[in-house]
Design an enzyme around this catalytic site. Structure first.
Site, short mmCIF file in Angstrom:
data_model
loop_
_atom_site.label_atom_id
_atom_site.label_comp_id
_atom_site.label_asym_id
_atom_site.label_seq_id
_atom_site.Cartn_x
_atom_site.Cartn_y
_atom_site.Cartn_z
NE ARG A 38 -4.18 -1.64 0.07
CZ ARG A 38 -4.26 -2.77 -0.64
NH1 ARG A 38 -3.23 -3.14 -1.40
NH2 ARG A 38 -5.33 -3.53 -0.60
CD GLU A 76 -2.63 3.16 -5.65
OE1 GLU A 76 -3.70 2.54 -5.92
OE2 GLU A 76 -1.63 2.61 -5.18
CG HIS A 114 -2.75 -0.96 -6.81
ND1 HIS A 114 -3.29 -0.22 -5.80
CD2 HIS A 114 -2.72 -2.24 -6.33
CE1 HIS A 114 -3.57 -1.00 -4.75
NE2 HIS A 114 -3.22 -2.23 -5.07
#
Length: 319
Positions: A234, A263, A280
């Site tokens: 994360r 993000e 991601h």
């Protein structure tokens, strides 16, 4: 059953059978969320749903409060820091996740990022595509020291891969499993030793209130100047301002990041030459997405049949 599905855009195309299976179990509403969704719009979308299936959209107390019929939240993945578990539990709403289901995919990416950073693969690829042919030196990962933060399913899968490169693997975790460590030929160390001695550090732990900005100016300052840090967990585990400072002052050699504090990122961190960046994609493989989809469908069937669900999440101290 009214089912609201909010996944990464590519997931729908990667596993169309999941949507077909879900439609057999209830009335399905699909949202495409890669460009984000406004909070007020989200609150409108959830007002009549019984089940939410979610990847990265935040399901906080305000969203839960706007969903009076909500019975069940399915996290389409392992990390559930985007869901207010405590409030859901307080409201009698079930929550489940898919721990370990994407571990192999994430571990593969961790090694891909580590190798890419060590050998500067992305930059060389761009150069040769532009017609520029120039030799540059890189670093091996063979027999180097690998530090892993965390010791869950992903971390164990990373450690197993490290044995093929004969890496000296050390782990920092609050939940040591000595039997697993012996099997994987790793040893547990304190945080300071890991940061001071590792050539490559891979972050593979979940995010919680206590470990936000675990990577900060203090930890970066004690790392080797030749070290690399890789984050597949994360974004908020790294203080990005401190990371930029460490790169600019040559405190570390580089980093490879699949996740960011915001993000998509709103800063220039991914554009830096010392950074290898991906959007991601840790769990984004066809195999992983199918496994998570199958688990989600199985749990919806169990909910309908009033059977015990797999991988229920309850409020507790997170790893």
């Amino acid at each position: 059953m009214k089912i609201l599905i909010m996944l990464r855009d590519a997931f729908y195309e990667a596993n169309p059978q999941f949507l077909e299976d879900a439609k057999q179990l209830g009335e399905v509403k699909i949202l495409y969320t890669d460009n984000g969704i406004a909070k007020e719009e989200l609150k409108k979308e959830v007002k009549d749903v019984d089940i939410i299936i979610v990847a990265v959209v935040k399901i906080n107390s305000e969203v839960i409060e706007a969903a009076p019929h909500l019975k069940y939240i399915i996290k389409y993945g392992a990390g559930y820091d985007n869901i207010d578990i405590d409030y859901a539990h307080e409201k009698g709403i079930l929550v489940s996740n898919a721990p370990g289901v994407n571990a192999q995919s994430a571990a593969d990416l961790a090694f891909g990022l580590m190798l890419s950073a060590a050998r500067n693969i992305p930059t060389k690829d761009k150069e040769i595509k532009s017609g520029h042919w120039e030799l540059s030196m890189g670093n091996e990962i063979y027999q180097k020291k690998l530090g892993i933060i965390g010791f869950g399913s992903i971390a164990k899968a990373i450690a197993k891969r490290a044995t093929g490169f004969e890496m000296d693997t050390v782990v920092y975790t609050n939940y040591p499993n000595q039997q697993a460590a012996d099997t994987l030929n790793v040893r547990f160390v304190e945080k300071e030793e890991l940061f001071q001695t590792a050539d490559y550090i891979i972050i593979a732990t979940s995010l919680n209130e206590k470990n936000k900005h675990l990577i900060n100016i203090e930890t970066l300052n004690i790392m080797k100047p030749t070290a690399y840090i890789i984050n597949i967990s994360r974004g908020p585990l790294i203080n990005e301002v401190d990371l930029v400072h460490a790169l600019e002052s040559n405190k570390i050699r580089g980093a490879a990041l699949d996740v960011f504090e915001v993000e998509p990122p709103i800063n220039d961190l991914p554009k830096r030459n010392e950074i290898v960046a991906t959007p991601h994609i840790g769990g984004a493989t066809f195999e992983s997405i199918k496994r998570i989809g199958d688990l989600s469908i199985s749990n919806i069937k169990k909910l309908i049949n009033k059977e015990e669900l797999d991988y229920l999440v309850v409020p507790k101290e997170r790893v």
